[in-house]
Write an enzyme that holds these catalytic residues in place. Structure first.
Site, PDB file in Angstrom:
ATOM      1  N   LYS A 304      86.668 -45.574  17.168  1.00  0.00           N
ATOM      2  CA  LYS A 304      85.507 -45.978  16.269  1.00  0.00           C
ATOM      3  C   LYS A 304      85.489 -47.291  15.879  1.00  0.00           C
ATOM      4  O   LYS A 304      85.482 -47.521  14.703  1.00  0.00           O
ATOM      5  CB  LYS A 304      85.961 -44.958  14.980  1.00  0.00           C
ATOM      6  CG  LYS A 304      86.025 -43.420  15.163  1.00  0.00           C
ATOM      7  CD  LYS A 304      85.940 -42.688  13.811  1.00  0.00           C
ATOM      8  CE  LYS A 304      86.059 -41.277  14.002  1.00  0.00           C
ATOM      9  NZ  LYS A 304      87.471 -40.736  14.465  1.00  0.00           N
TER      10      LYS A 304
HETATM   11  O1  LIG Z   1      83.330 -36.871  12.360  1.00  0.00           O
HETATM   12  C1  LIG Z   1      84.460 -36.841  12.843  1.00  0.00           C
HETATM   13  C2  LIG Z   1      84.525 -37.618  13.554  1.00  0.00           C
HETATM   14  C3  LIG Z   1      85.958 -37.704  14.340  1.00  0.00           C
HETATM   15  N1  LIG Z   1      86.871 -36.647  14.072  1.00  0.00           N
HETATM   16  C4  LIG Z   1      88.201 -36.653  14.824  1.00  0.00           C
HETATM   17  O2  LIG Z   1      88.013 -35.422  15.397  1.00  0.00           O
HETATM   18  C5  LIG Z   1      89.591 -34.830  15.185  1.00  0.00           C
HETATM   19  C6  LIG Z   1      89.487 -33.607  14.362  1.00  0.00           C
HETATM   20  O3  LIG Z   1      90.751 -33.206  14.185  1.00  0.00           O
HETATM   21  P1  LIG Z   1      91.053 -31.620  13.602  1.00  0.00           P
HETATM   22  O4  LIG Z   1      92.628 -31.708  13.484  1.00  0.00           O
HETATM   23  O5  LIG Z   1      90.434 -30.480  14.309  1.00  0.00           O
HETATM   24  O6  LIG Z   1      90.504 -31.796  12.223  1.00  0.00           O
HETATM   25  C7  LIG Z   1      90.424 -36.107  14.350  1.00  0.00           C
HETATM   26  O7  LIG Z   1      91.097 -36.711  15.577  1.00  0.00           O
HETATM   27  C8  LIG Z   1      89.342 -36.844  13.698  1.00  0.00           C
HETATM   28  O8  LIG Z   1      89.698 -38.153  13.731  1.00  0.00           O
HETATM   29  C9  LIG Z   1      86.345 -35.677  13.220  1.00  0.00           C
HETATM   30  O9  LIG Z   1      87.424 -34.795  12.480  1.00  0.00           O
HETATM   31  N2  LIG Z   1      85.181 -35.812  12.501  1.00  0.00           N
END
Ligand SMILES: O=c1ccn([C@@H]2O[C@H](COP(=O)(O)O)[C@@H](O)[C@H]2O)c(=O)[nH]1
Length: 475
Positions: A304
């Site tokens: 990001k």
């Molecule tokens: O809007 C966003 C952008 C990135 N993420 C990333 O995805 C994963 C989600 O992890 P979970 O454990 O499924 O919640 C995480 O690495 C975030 O940095 C997001 O969730 N939302």
């Protein structure tokens, strides 16, 4: 004869052969009408077919560049055939029903995704018949944005088609056909008035909006992708039959590598946060890349980036992690402006790399506004060779079928995590929210058996993908 005289001649001919009739009729869309156009009869009048073909050729094909012609079945087929021969433009044929055996394809002929197809139709009332053909052509990745019509009944078809990005050119509108017939004493002024009143009072119903990239299968979208990583990712999804991206949010290299040994076969993309790893080493990258090769998945570093172009270029190329050397793609915020994309575009050193731009976030209360999302998409479209797609939550965020919607915030139940993360279910993100690649982190990583849980996610996501591309969605 000049074109205008030829048109008048055609109008009179159509009247004389009963292709235009006046009385009480009901159209395909269920509308009652005092005038009916039945072009099916023209096959019995070769000179009329020739006249129509010549007029369409001179009127519409002169300044239209297309790779194919496709007649809407069945009435427009002979006209499309004549035109194809006259203009030396290859024809495509749309089936009315898929074959019960073999390829089940709806479009016959030789074509490539991205090629332009001009549609030929006899009459447009609501536009629904043209749209059925457009839908099947677009499913094959063909560009179907223009149609030539013999008669536009002026009942809303033009507008319905325009909302689906199809522009029409017509030889006649109903009003000008009626005027010609009055001038040539074929119908009375009274009948003309009746038809005009009817046109004012009766509009065809609006038709469905088929401007939907998510109806196209991944292999077709691969052909439309302009970034080589997006192309590869679409192809991996189609071959491995998975659109699951695993977010390996773990903090040691062995836990990540062990997990990928178990689930690598079920994923198309592995998403890392390289800066959360406590024992990072160059050897980890070597082993990660070797797993990626063995299991055929790509690597997305979810960094990001959000700084000025120069700093992002350094963050991407240099430092401890040297992300540019191993990540196939990275995530980037649009917040700093276009400089960030310019910097990354110039930092790839000729190696295939891609960017997912954050257009929306999954977290509650995030400050991204609809305007920000719209501007982000506009910015991305200036960099077609760099862009893989968007990290976003909604189908309407962008429409380009060659770009990928990467959607995080997914678990089997719609829940929240206590720190603002909002989860939607696999069904919802696939069928309603337009996800192409679905990011799952803790839903798999924190499960008792990540291996069997990855399989559960992979299967439910793929089942819903198949549902949406087959058009059999029960929403
Ligand atoms: O809007 C966003 C952008 C990135 N993420 C990333 O995805 C994963 C989600 O992890 P979970 O454990 O499924 O919640 C995480 O690495 C975030 O940095 C997001 O969730 N939302």
């Amino acid at each position: 004869m000049c074109d205008e005289q030829k048109l008048e001649h055609l109008a009179v001919k159509l009247f004389e052969i009963n292709a235009v009739k006046f009385g009480e009729f009901t159209t395909k869309s269920g509308i009652k009408t005092p005038v009916y156009f039945d072009l099916r009869v023209i096959v019995s009048y070769p000179e009329v077919m020739q006249l129509i073909s010549n007029l369409i050729h001179d009127f519409a094909l002169k300044d239209t560049k297309c790779d194919h012609l496709c007649g809407v079945p069945y009435t427009a087929l002979p006209i499309a055939t004549l035109l194809s021969v006259q203009a030396n433009i290859p024809m495509l044929m749309r089936r009315k029903e898929a074959k019960a055996y073999g390829t089940k394809k709806m479009i016959e002929g030789h074509y490539k995704a991205g090629q332009k197809c001009l549609i030929i139709e006899d009459v447009v009332t609501s536009g629904s018949s043209v749209l059925e053909t457009v839908k099947d052509l677009r499913k094959e990745g063909l560009v179907a944005e223009e149609a030539v019509i013999i008669l536009d009944r002026e009942q809303g078809g033009r507008q319905n088609l325009a909302t689906n990005d199809v522009a029409i050119k017509s030889l006649f509108t109903m009003s000008n056909l009626i005027n010609i017939l009055v001038e040539h004493n074929k119908i009375s002024a009274q009948m003309a008035l009746k038809v005009k009143n009817y046109l004012n009072d009766t509009k065809a119903p609006a038709v469905e909006n088929i401007q939907d990239r998510t109806l196209l299968p991944y292999e077709k979208r691969a052909e439309l992708a302009t970034n080589s990583i997006a192309k590869e990712l679409f192809n991996i999804m189609a071959t491995k039959k998975t659109n699951l991206c695993l977010s390996v949010d773990l903090t040691t290299t062995t836990s990540i590598l062990d997990l990928l040994e178990k689930v690598g076969e079920h994923v198309c993309l592995v998403k890392t946060h390289i800066d959360i790893i406590e024992d990072f080493s160059a050897d980890f990258i070597t082993r990660l890349k070797s797993l990626a090769k063995r299991f055929n998945f790509l690597i997305l570093e979810d960094r990001k980036y959000a700084d000025i172009g120069n700093t992002v270029s350094l963050q991407y190329l240099k430092g401890l992690y040297k992300v540019a050397e191993w990540a196939d793609c990275v995530t980037v915020h649009s917040l700093p402006g276009e400089g960030i994309l310019k910097a990354l575009n110039n930092s790839t050193n000729g190696v295939s790399q891609g960017v997912f731009l954050l257009a929306e976030m999954s977290s509650e209360g995030n400050l991204i506004t609809p305007d920000y999302t719209e501007e982000t998409v506009k910015m991305a479209l200036k960099y077609p060779n760099l862009m893989c797609g968007f990290v976003c939550q909604n189908k309407s965020t962008f429409k380009e079928p060659g770009l990928i919607q990467l959607t995080p915030g997914v678990q089997l139940e719609s829940t929240k995590d206590g720190l603002g993360q909002v989860y939607n279910t696999p069904e919802k993100v696939m069928l309603e929210k337009g996800a192409d690649v679905v990011v799952v982190g803790r839903g798999i990583v924190a499960a008792k058996s990540p291996e069997s849980q990855a399989l559960v996610y992979k299967d439910v996501l793929w089942k819903n993908y198949l549902k949406r591309v087959s058009g059999k969605m029960e929403l």
